[in-house]
Motif scaffolding. Structure first.
Motif, short mmCIF file in Angstrom:
data_model
loop_
_atom_site.label_atom_id
_atom_site.label_comp_id
_atom_site.label_asym_id
_atom_site.label_seq_id
_atom_site.Cartn_x
_atom_site.Cartn_y
_atom_site.Cartn_z
N PHE A 95 0.87 -1.17 0.00
CA PHE A 95 0.00 0.00 0.00
C PHE A 95 0.91 1.22 0.00
O PHE A 95 1.74 1.39 0.89
CB PHE A 95 -0.88 -0.02 1.25
CG PHE A 95 -1.95 1.03 1.25
CD1 PHE A 95 -3.10 0.86 0.50
CD2 PHE A 95 -1.82 2.17 2.01
CE1 PHE A 95 -4.11 1.82 0.51
CE2 PHE A 95 -2.81 3.13 2.03
CZ PHE A 95 -3.96 2.95 1.28
N ARG A 123 0.92 5.53 -1.15
CA ARG A 123 0.18 6.71 -1.61
C ARG A 123 -1.30 6.41 -1.84
O ARG A 123 -1.90 6.81 -2.82
CB ARG A 123 0.82 7.30 -2.86
CG ARG A 123 2.20 7.90 -2.55
CD ARG A 123 2.88 8.31 -3.78
NE ARG A 123 3.52 7.09 -4.30
CZ ARG A 123 4.25 7.03 -5.38
NH1 ARG A 123 4.44 8.10 -6.10
NH2 ARG A 123 4.78 5.91 -5.77
N GLU A 124 -1.87 5.64 -0.89
CA GLU A 124 -3.28 5.29 -0.86
C GLU A 124 -3.72 4.36 -1.99
O GLU A 124 -4.89 4.33 -2.35
CB GLU A 124 -4.16 6.55 -0.82
CG GLU A 124 -3.89 7.39 0.42
CD GLU A 124 -4.90 8.50 0.57
OE1 GLU A 124 -6.08 8.18 0.78
OE2 GLU A 124 -4.50 9.67 0.46
N HIS A 125 -2.77 3.61 -2.56
CA HIS A 125 -3.10 2.65 -3.61
C HIS A 125 -2.58 1.27 -3.19
O HIS A 125 -1.45 1.13 -2.76
CB HIS A 125 -2.47 3.06 -4.94
CG HIS A 125 -3.07 4.31 -5.48
ND1 HIS A 125 -3.99 4.31 -6.50
CD2 HIS A 125 -2.92 5.60 -5.12
CE1 HIS A 125 -4.36 5.55 -6.76
NE2 HIS A 125 -3.72 6.35 -5.93
N ASN A 166 -7.48 2.14 -5.97
CA ASN A 166 -7.17 3.48 -5.49
C ASN A 166 -7.79 3.75 -4.12
O ASN A 166 -8.47 2.90 -3.54
CB ASN A 166 -7.56 4.54 -6.53
CG ASN A 166 -9.06 4.66 -6.76
OD1 ASN A 166 -9.90 4.28 -5.93
ND2 ASN A 166 -9.42 5.18 -7.92
N GLN A 167 -7.57 4.96 -3.62
CA GLN A 167 -8.02 5.33 -2.28
C GLN A 167 -9.54 5.37 -2.15
O GLN A 167 -10.07 5.38 -1.05
CB GLN A 167 -7.40 6.66 -1.85
CG GLN A 167 -7.89 7.87 -2.64
CD GLN A 167 -7.08 8.15 -3.88
OE1 GLN A 167 -6.54 7.23 -4.51
NE2 GLN A 167 -6.99 9.41 -4.26
N HIS A 168 -10.24 5.36 -3.27
CA HIS A 168 -11.71 5.39 -3.26
C HIS A 168 -12.30 3.99 -3.36
O HIS A 168 -13.53 3.83 -3.40
CB HIS A 168 -12.24 6.25 -4.40
CG HIS A 168 -11.67 7.64 -4.37
ND1 HIS A 168 -11.94 8.55 -3.39
CD2 HIS A 168 -10.80 8.24 -5.21
CE1 HIS A 168 -11.27 9.67 -3.61
NE2 HIS A 168 -10.57 9.50 -4.72
#
Length: 129
Positions: A16, A18-20, A122-124
């Motif tokens: 994980f 950078r939020e990926h 991704n972070q979403h």
């Protein structure tokens, strides 16, 4: 800085950054904090500039079937991040390289659906390649 996200139990390594969420390859995994895969180590780096060597790498390593890919399993319903939109997708199968996902095509196109690999989230929570 230590990772504060719980990495998924997976047959492939999980990282994980950078939020990926993604699976690090050889050469990268040694440099970052990651959870080792339960079945496979990091995917060897693909050869460049030699189509024959690349095909061999794909056949022997990347396309090897796996029980899951970063927790994704066949039949899972996910959200795919396209260039400017998101949409639904269904995981068809998984391998060391990623998950093959089927997604619906817009109305008016020649095909009702298409397929793609997804290799990261991704972070979403949307998956992409």
């Amino acid at each position: 800085m230590r990772n504060t996200v719980t990495l998924p139990v997976s047959s492939v390594p999980a990282a994980f950054d950078r939020e990926h969420l993604y699976s690090p390859s050889a050469g990268t995994a040694e440099l970052i904090e990651h959870r080792p895969g339960d079945v496979f180590g990091p995917l060897p780096t693909s050869p460049r500039g030699n189509p024959t060597a690349w095909k061999e790498w794909w056949t022997q390593h990347a396309s090897t079937p796996t029980p899951d890919y970063l927790g994704l399993k066949a039949g899972d319903e996910i959200t795919i991040q396209h260039a400017s939109t998101t949409g639904p997708g269904t995981v068809l199968s998984t391998c060391r390289f990623g998950a093959i996902v089927r997604y619906p095509m817009p109305k008016g196109t020649d095909k009702p659906h298409s397929e793609m690999y997804v290799t990261a989230r991704n972070q979403h929570g949307h998956w992409y390649r």
